[in-house]
Design a protein around this motif. Structure first.
Motif, mmCIF file in Angstrom:
data_model
loop_
_atom_site.group_PDB
_atom_site.id
_atom_site.type_symbol
_atom_site.label_atom_id
_atom_site.label_comp_id
_atom_site.label_asym_id
_atom_site.label_seq_id
_atom_site.Cartn_x
_atom_site.Cartn_y
_atom_site.Cartn_z
ATOM 1 N N VAL A 205 0.839 -1.201 0.000
ATOM 2 C CA VAL A 205 0.000 0.000 0.000
ATOM 3 C C VAL A 205 0.873 1.249 0.000
ATOM 4 O O VAL A 205 0.634 2.201 -0.752
ATOM 5 C CB VAL A 205 -0.944 0.004 1.227
ATOM 6 C CG1 VAL A 205 -1.599 1.368 1.409
ATOM 7 C CG2 VAL A 205 -2.001 -1.087 1.087
ATOM 8 N N GLN A 206 1.906 1.238 0.831
ATOM 9 C CA GLN A 206 2.791 2.402 0.909
ATOM 10 C C GLN A 206 3.528 2.642 -0.406
ATOM 11 O O GLN A 206 3.738 3.789 -0.811
ATOM 12 C CB GLN A 206 3.786 2.211 2.060
ATOM 13 C CG GLN A 206 3.130 2.257 3.441
ATOM 14 C CD GLN A 206 4.136 2.128 4.568
ATOM 15 O OE1 GLN A 206 5.225 1.583 4.392
ATOM 16 N NE2 GLN A 206 3.776 2.630 5.742
ATOM 17 N N SER A 207 3.904 1.570 -1.082
ATOM 18 C CA SER A 207 4.607 1.702 -2.357
ATOM 19 C C SER A 207 3.712 2.357 -3.411
ATOM 20 O O SER A 207 4.138 3.291 -4.109
ATOM 21 C CB SER A 207 5.067 0.326 -2.851
ATOM 22 O OG SER A 207 5.690 0.426 -4.118
ATOM 23 N N VAL A 208 2.475 1.891 -3.524
ATOM 24 C CA VAL A 208 1.563 2.457 -4.519
ATOM 25 C C VAL A 208 1.221 3.902 -4.162
ATOM 26 O O VAL A 208 1.128 4.765 -5.042
ATOM 27 C CB VAL A 208 0.286 1.604 -4.644
ATOM 28 C CG1 VAL A 208 -0.715 2.270 -5.584
ATOM 29 C CG2 VAL A 208 0.622 0.211 -5.162
ATOM 30 N N THR A 209 1.046 4.179 -2.868
ATOM 31 C CA THR A 209 0.760 5.545 -2.429
ATOM 32 C C THR A 209 1.902 6.482 -2.802
ATOM 33 O O THR A 209 1.679 7.613 -3.281
ATOM 34 C CB THR A 209 0.511 5.576 -0.910
ATOM 35 O OG1 THR A 209 -0.601 4.727 -0.594
ATOM 36 C CG2 THR A 209 0.230 6.990 -0.425
ATOM 37 N N GLU A 210 3.147 6.025 -2.608
ATOM 38 C CA GLU A 210 4.310 6.830 -2.969
ATOM 39 C C GLU A 210 4.329 7.118 -4.469
ATOM 40 O O GLU A 210 4.576 8.256 -4.898
ATOM 41 C CB GLU A 210 5.589 6.101 -2.561
ATOM 42 C CG GLU A 210 6.867 6.852 -2.920
ATOM 43 C CD GLU A 210 8.144 6.060 -2.627
ATOM 44 O OE1 GLU A 210 9.173 6.704 -2.354
ATOM 45 O OE2 GLU A 210 8.097 4.813 -2.686
ATOM 46 N N ILE A 235 -7.183 -2.875 -0.651
ATOM 47 C CA ILE A 235 -7.989 -2.171 -1.650
ATOM 48 C C ILE A 235 -8.607 -0.912 -1.056
ATOM 49 O O ILE A 235 -8.579 0.162 -1.670
ATOM 50 C CB ILE A 235 -9.087 -3.120 -2.186
ATOM 51 C CG1 ILE A 235 -8.439 -4.297 -2.930
ATOM 52 C CG2 ILE A 235 -10.055 -2.373 -3.096
ATOM 53 C CD1 ILE A 235 -9.373 -5.447 -3.211
ATOM 54 N N LYS A 236 -9.133 -1.024 0.159
ATOM 55 C CA LYS A 236 -9.749 0.134 0.819
ATOM 56 C C LYS A 236 -8.735 1.254 1.036
ATOM 57 O O LYS A 236 -9.058 2.436 0.910
ATOM 58 C CB LYS A 236 -10.379 -0.305 2.143
ATOM 59 C CG LYS A 236 -11.611 -1.177 1.970
ATOM 60 C CD LYS A 236 -11.958 -1.959 3.208
ATOM 61 C CE LYS A 236 -12.389 -1.098 4.365
ATOM 62 N NZ LYS A 236 -12.805 -1.933 5.526
ATOM 63 N N GLU A 237 -7.488 0.881 1.352
ATOM 64 C CA GLU A 237 -6.451 1.892 1.589
ATOM 65 C C GLU A 237 -6.055 2.621 0.309
ATOM 66 O O GLU A 237 -5.461 3.698 0.369
ATOM 67 C CB GLU A 237 -5.211 1.244 2.208
ATOM 68 C CG GLU A 237 -5.368 0.852 3.663
ATOM 69 C CD GLU A 237 -5.566 2.043 4.572
ATOM 70 O OE1 GLU A 237 -4.923 3.088 4.346
ATOM 71 O OE2 GLU A 237 -6.381 1.944 5.513
#
Length: 330
Positions: A205-210, A235-237
């Motif tokens: 999640v952190q990787s995709v957010t970055e 998915i929610k994140e």
């Protein structure tokens, strides 16, 4: 409203499957396939007609004297397109069709295969705008995609695990990238010995957010499609990501669960973030890739996994053709 209905309001939902029945059930905008998914679908009785029709067409093209292995090899080249054409009868958007993973480090081979796939779709009357050619996010794959995009062939760069891959893809002006959320989590769990992570601390999640914040900060047009999910919390994140490609086993609970689904990713939030802009040439890419153990491991593992699935599919086609060639018992 279900979580899935709310998700569709802020994110384009894509079905991550070769199962046509599941695509009909969950009505996604787009669909993605890969060698593992096509191999799994090809084994199912309800899709035997697609496999058999592809084999018969290959036999007709190769001639009656062609050996089974050559006929199966010819059919193999067209089976993913056969599934893609069937999927496009159901969905309103695009289908992703993957280049042979064994060409991941072969730029010229990737270019030729991508052009052949597009030609086959266009011969069937399907616009190239409805096709995404999936290519592994190696340096060679990214450079091939850069050339293809200039030819109007849209690409989906897959097996993406690191920011260096994402930045190189954006600078190459590829249409879409598929960072693999769940596979990143798998690696960190194995590397650290941890059983789980809180959703917001999930490394995938952190990787995709970055990547999302980087793209929106600097105005890149390349779309981000989170992929390879292990649970609905991931998915929610990532609600608000451009696209999310989700397997039927996770689409089902999303469609059956009600509750609030707040948007987590928003382009406006990224604009004021303090993010360093990177410039990626081959040397920088290679250095960053070697330094990122996770991305290095998972890219190599992913290529090997897809290659194994392709070899299994080739054998499945050989076996099926042998069955078809057996004379009927009176």
């Amino acid at each position: 409203m279900s979580l899935l209905a709310q998700l569709k309001e802020v994110t384009t939902v894509v079905a991550d499957t070769g199962d046509i029945g599941a695509i009909e059930q969950f009505t996604p905008q787009d669909a993605t396939t890969n060698p593992s998914l096509i191999t799994t679908a090809a084994k199912l009785p309800q899709y035997q007609s697609i496999v058999d029709a592809t084999l018969r067409q290959a036999r007709e093209k190769m001639g009656k004297d062609a050996v089974d292995e050559d006929v199966s090899r010819e059919a193999f080249k067209h089976l993913a397109v056969a599934f893609g054409k069937r999927i496009l009868e159901i969905i309103p958007g695009r289908v992703s069709t993957e280049v042979d993973a064994r060409l991941s480090y072969d730029m010229e081979g990737t270019l030729q295969t991508a052009r052949d796939l597009i030609a086959e779709y266009e011969e069937a009357g399907i616009s190239r705008d409805r096709i995404l050619i999936k290519i592994a996010s190696t340096w060679e794959g990214i450079k091939a995609a850069e050339i293809l995009e200039k030819e109007g062939i849209h690409c989906n760069l897959t097996l993406l695990f690191g920011l260096h891959q994402a930045v190189a893809c954006a600078e190459a002006k590829v249409t879409l990238i598929s960072p693999f959320v769940g596979r990143i989590l798998d690696w960190y769990k194995q590397d650290t010995g941890r059983d789980s992570y809180p959703p917001s601390e999930d490394p995938g999640v952190q990787s995709v957010t970055e990547i999302y914040n980087y793209y929106k900060k600097f105005g890149y047009e390349t779309e981000i499609m989170g992929a390879s999910f292990r649970n609905i919390d991931e998915i929610k994140e990532l609600a608000g990501c451009d696209l999310l490609t989700i397997s039927p086993k996770l689409l089902k609970p999303l469609s059956e669960t009600e509750g609030e689904l707040p948007r987590k990713l928003c382009p406006d939030n990224a604009k004021d973030m303090d993010i360093e802009k990177l410039s990626i040439d081959k040397s920088t890419f290679d250095q960053m890739h070697v330094a990122d153990r996770m991305a290095n491991d998972k890219l190599d593992e992913g290529i090997k996994g897809f290659t194994k699935a392709l070899e299994e599919l080739e054998q499945l086609l050989v076996d099926r053709l042998a069955q078809m060639d057996q004379p009927a018992i009176a």
